[in-house]
Design a protein around this motif. Sequence first.
Motif, short mmCIF file in Angstrom:
data_model
loop_
_atom_site.label_atom_id
_atom_site.label_comp_id
_atom_site.label_asym_id
_atom_site.label_seq_id
_atom_site.Cartn_x
_atom_site.Cartn_y
_atom_site.Cartn_z
N PRO A 1 0.81 -1.23 0.00
CA PRO A 1 0.00 0.00 0.00
C PRO A 1 0.84 1.27 0.00
O PRO A 1 0.54 2.21 -0.75
CB PRO A 1 -0.83 -0.14 1.28
CG PRO A 1 -0.92 -1.60 1.53
CD PRO A 1 0.39 -2.17 1.06
N SER A 2 1.88 1.32 0.80
CA SER A 2 2.67 2.55 0.88
C SER A 2 3.39 2.84 -0.43
O SER A 2 3.47 4.00 -0.87
CB SER A 2 3.69 2.45 2.02
OG SER A 2 4.58 1.36 1.82
N SER A 3 3.90 1.80 -1.08
CA SER A 3 4.61 2.00 -2.34
C SER A 3 3.66 2.35 -3.48
O SER A 3 3.98 3.16 -4.35
CB SER A 3 5.43 0.76 -2.70
OG SER A 3 6.42 0.50 -1.72
N VAL A 4 2.47 1.75 -3.48
CA VAL A 4 1.47 2.09 -4.49
C VAL A 4 1.08 3.56 -4.35
O VAL A 4 0.97 4.29 -5.34
CB VAL A 4 0.24 1.18 -4.37
CG1 VAL A 4 -0.91 1.70 -5.22
CG2 VAL A 4 0.59 -0.25 -4.80
N ASP A 5 0.90 4.01 -3.11
CA ASP A 5 0.56 5.42 -2.89
C ASP A 5 1.70 6.33 -3.33
O ASP A 5 1.47 7.40 -3.92
CB ASP A 5 0.27 5.65 -1.41
CG ASP A 5 -1.04 5.03 -0.96
OD1 ASP A 5 -1.85 4.65 -1.85
OD2 ASP A 5 -1.25 4.91 0.26
#
Length: 289
Positions: free
Chosen positions: A153-157
């Motif tokens: 999730p953090s990298s996608v964001d």
Amino acid sequence: MRLGYLTHVTGDDPSRAYRETIRLAERAEELGYDSFWVAQHHDGHLGGRLPSPLVLLAAVAERTRLIRLGTAVVALPLEDPRRLAEDAGVLDALSGGRLELGIGAGADPDAARRFGRHHDDRHRDTVAALDVLLEMLPPALAAQRVWWATATPSSVDAAAARGVGVLSGRPPSSDDDVVSELARYWTYARGVPRVALSRPLPAGHSTGRIIDDLLADPALPWAGEIVVQAQPSTVRADVHDEVMERAARFVRPFLGVAGPAHGPSVVEEVDTDEPTPAMRPRPVVRPHR
């Protein structure tokens, strides 16, 4: 929808593996693939023989004319981002703007140790290096042709905030909600969202089973490109040939993948203002506030 092919460049003899990869790229262009991708592996990790993908793709660029050339992926925390940007800029110029630069955090802890990096810091290091890389790359490459292989999730964001495409190789499952991550990426991506799905085509599976599995993939509606690869990744060159041709001739039509995007017949036969599949808006999922 675009179609790409990925190879991990395996084999006992690196020089032979490199020559076979160049030939595969030529064959991919003949079959109408839109892109050809190579994986980076250090020290023969997982059987891969290619630590320097941009060098090999420079040779591919001289033997091809139209097909886009991708890295899937460069382990960014192990690279000097300024040096990588310079090498990528040279390859992009040499190939006529065909480079698709895929980066990732890396999955080999032994390689991180040998490079003097801390594997546990790879996600944080990727973000820091990516910001430098995007600043140093040629503007057109930085804005339109950088991909991040991630599903966290953090990298996608972080990819959405930077206008970077997402290259997803993790198939959705009950305990891995990739679809919701792609939906959020589409919602918040800066600029035009770009999603490519990397999917294996097991050599022993029938064409019908492969088509059924791909069409049932719930991540498919969020993607503008599918990058297929033979499984297992260490198959011989003749198996790559068979999988590549089968996907181009029989699987491609069922996925709604148009003919080669670079072919003049596509432009001549299609006279419409409708957006291409890669640009068509996807459903937007917004969290409740």
